[in-house]
Design an enzyme around this catalytic site. Structure first.
Site, PDB file in Angstrom:
ATOM      1  N   SER A 239       0.849  -1.185   0.000  1.00 44.78           N
ATOM      2  CA  SER A 239       0.000   0.000   0.000  1.00 44.78           C
ATOM      3  C   SER A 239       0.885   1.235   0.000  1.00 44.78           C
ATOM      4  O   SER A 239       2.114   1.149   0.107  1.00 44.78           O
ATOM      5  CB  SER A 239      -0.898   0.017   1.246  1.00 44.78           C
ATOM      6  OG  SER A 239      -0.111   0.175   2.417  1.00 44.78           O
ATOM      7  N   LYS A 240       0.262   2.416  -0.109  1.00 44.73           N
ATOM      8  CA  LYS A 240       1.034   3.655  -0.084  1.00 44.73           C
ATOM      9  C   LYS A 240       1.828   3.783   1.214  1.00 44.73           C
ATOM     10  O   LYS A 240       2.930   4.332   1.234  1.00 44.73           O
ATOM     11  CB  LYS A 240       0.100   4.858  -0.252  1.00 44.73           C
ATOM     12  CG  LYS A 240      -0.490   4.984  -1.646  1.00 44.73           C
ATOM     13  CD  LYS A 240      -1.326   6.239  -1.785  1.00 44.73           C
ATOM     14  CE  LYS A 240      -1.876   6.368  -3.205  1.00 44.73           C
ATOM     15  NZ  LYS A 240      -2.706   7.586  -3.366  1.00 44.73           N
ATOM     16  N   ARG A 241       1.267   3.251   2.283  1.00 45.43           N
ATOM     17  CA  ARG A 241       1.959   3.325   3.573  1.00 45.43           C
ATOM     18  C   ARG A 241       3.261   2.535   3.538  1.00 45.43           C
ATOM     19  O   ARG A 241       4.224   2.866   4.218  1.00 45.43           O
ATOM     20  CB  ARG A 241       1.038   2.767   4.668  1.00 45.43           C
ATOM     21  CG  ARG A 241       1.647   2.745   6.061  1.00 45.43           C
ATOM     22  CD  ARG A 241       0.584   2.417   7.078  1.00 45.43           C
ATOM     23  NE  ARG A 241      -0.005   1.109   6.836  1.00 45.43           N
ATOM     24  CZ  ARG A 241       0.479  -0.024   7.366  1.00 45.43           C
ATOM     25  NH1 ARG A 241       1.557   0.001   8.125  1.00 45.43           N
ATOM     26  NH2 ARG A 241      -0.106  -1.177   7.132  1.00 45.43           N
ATOM     27  N   HIS A 242       3.302   1.493   2.722  1.00 43.67           N
ATOM     28  CA  HIS A 242       4.476   0.635   2.674  1.00 43.67           C
ATOM     29  C   HIS A 242       5.452   1.008   1.562  1.00 43.67           C
ATOM     30  O   HIS A 242       6.577   0.540   1.547  1.00 43.67           O
ATOM     31  CB  HIS A 242       4.055  -0.826   2.469  1.00 43.67           C
ATOM     32  CG  HIS A 242       3.239  -1.378   3.594  1.00 43.67           C
ATOM     33  ND1 HIS A 242       1.953  -1.842   3.416  1.00 43.67           N
ATOM     34  CD2 HIS A 242       3.521  -1.530   4.906  1.00 43.67           C
ATOM     35  CE1 HIS A 242       1.484  -2.271   4.568  1.00 43.67           C
ATOM     36  NE2 HIS A 242       2.405  -2.094   5.488  1.00 43.67           N
TER      37      HIS A 242
END
Length: 467
Positions: A239-242
């Site tokens: 995801s964008k967080r990762h």
């Protein structure tokens, strides 16, 4: 036949690391075999495709220096060709009009699910010879074989077999006449003479359908290699967080393109225990057979480590170009005042993992100080003003500025003459110059500031302590 690979992104978003890895592997395979690498923009999704996304993809490819030999080709400019092939399939009996309405298909799906069956089109119009329903614009479906199997000799996964009985009659043209992905990709790879398709394994099910399309067109399919997905560090979907972010965000975060490419090539591919590869080595060593079958997980710390290694091995003048960009983002124009950014790179290669860190650490060389570290100030005693005077006197001598080594010696001489340890003189000098107590060696730090600015900083701190 010459090897021809392609990268065919859909311009519905940015170029992320999964797409960049696919582009890199396709690029490397073509380069190793002396072939061609083609860029194709699959922009037939008119509702989601945007010019901004096209620009983002091209910008990312340029920054990574993944030069393509042909393209970019745009599918929206090839609509006449797709219609020609659809008409050909209709004429040969390999495609047919389907008049099933959305309501019909929804009811079919609900009934199948209620019976515990896999939802799929039931081919109700496959052999239809009656009068077409009024007011329905038909789609065109491919007449998939009803028996037999599709065998994919995949470059990564090995032999993969699909039963034709499990494949439905896919739509190759929508009711408005626009072609669908599975049709356009086959026509494009055929026309562009693509010999090897390297793409994510989320396309594997599509590949079986596409191979049947190739056979219906009497065309030899390319060879396929399906790459396992890239996962987050915890094994979950990226995801964008990762890190499922634009390639250009990695530039904004201070990573070098060479470091990011090196990082990407090791996400699923290896050559022994080697970790660092320059581009020539990647080209010489890359082989599809060495791609791992299991999914890869991103490791942000590994990327930070690689980036610092490239600070050390990459020509400082090249890294300085990127550093100038980051300094500019902080409002600094290094051509106006301060040291050559290449000297900053050389001095801080061991002290920074990203160009953002390096640029922030370099600010005192280009900007006036706004204050001093209060913790470091609290450690000073009444000897500080005298030490500053002695340093100013010693560093006023032109001969001390011949080299960083001479400057180091001059500072040590001050400490010896005053009867202090260098551990008392050095931190004070760093505090006066930088506003804090961390920097490269004293000689290098002084050399970066130059004599005039050094003496000015010593005077400023002396005045501050005399308040």
């Amino acid at each position: 036949m010459s090897v021809r690979t392609r990268f065919a992104p859909s311009p519905t978003g940015f170029l992320h690391i999964g797409g960049a890895r696919t582009a890199l592997f396709s690029y490397l395979y073509a380069r190793r075999h002396g072939g061609q690498f083609v860029l194709r923009i699959e922009d037939t999704d008119l509702e989601r495709s945007t010019p901004e996304s096209v620009n983002a993809i091209l910008e990312g490819m340029t920054w990574l220096k993944l030069e393509y030999d042909e393209g970019p080709f745009y599918q929206t400019q090839r609509m006449d060709r797709y219609k020609e092939v659809i008409d050909q399939l209709m004429a040969s009996g390999h495609a047919y009009h389907c008049y099933a309405s959305r309501e019909e298909l929804d009811q079919l799906r609900e009934a199948q699910m209620a019976r515990g069956e896999k939802p799929r089109y039931d081919r109700r119009y496959r052999d239809f010879t009656g009068t077409p329903p009024a007011g329905v614009s038909p789609v065109v479906r491919f007449r998939n074989p009803l028996d037999g199997e599709v065998v994919i000799e995949d470059g990564v996964r090995g032999r993969v077999v699909f039963q034709n009985s499990e494949l439905d009659d896919l739509i190759i043209a929508r009711s408005d006449g626009t072609p669908t992905y599975n049709l356009t990709v086959v026509v494009d790879d055929w026309d562009m003479e693509i010999t090897h398709v390297i793409r994510g394994d989320d396309h594997l099910n599509n590949t079986a359908r596409q191979i049947n399309l190739y056979h219906a067109l009497n065309v030899t399919p390319p060879q396929f290699a399906h790459l396992p997905m890239i996962h987050a560090p915890d094994g979950t979907k990226l995801s964008k967080r990762h890190g499922a972010v634009s390639v250009m965000q990695y530039r904004e975060e201070g990573y070098l393109p060479e470091a990011l490419l090196n990082y990407l090539v090791r996400l699923g591919w290896s050559h022994g225990d080697q970790e660092i590869f320059d581009r020539a080595e990647m080209i010489a060593l890359f082989d599809i057979k060495d791609i791992n079958q299991s999914a890869s997980s991103i490791n942000p710390e590994k990327l930070r480590w690689l980036n610092q290694q490239y600070f050390k091995i990459r020509p400082v003048e090249e890294t300085a170009i990127e550093l100038r960009w980051h300094l500019g983002r902080l409002g600094v124009d290094p051509s106006v005042d301060g040291p050559d950014p290449a000297k900053i790179v050389a001095a801080y290669a061991d002290r920074a993992h990203t160009l953002v860190e390096m640029a922030e650490q370099a600010l005192p060389y280009y900007r006036d100080l706004t204050g001093y570290d209060p913790v470091a100030l609290g450690k000073l005693d009444d000897d500080a003003p005298g030490i500053l005077d002695a340093l100013a006197m010693a560093l006023s001598q032109p001969e001390d500025w011949e080299s960083p080594a001479h400057l180091d010696h001059a500072v040590k001489e001050v400490a010896t003459t005053l009867g202090f340890k260098l551990g008392k003189v050095g931190p004070l000098l760093r505090l006066a110059l930088l506003g804090h107590g961390a920097s490269p060696s004293l000689g290098v730090t002084l050399d970066l500031f130059g004599q005039e600015k050094t003496l000015q900083r010593l005077r400023e701190m002396h005045a501050f302590l005399s308040r």
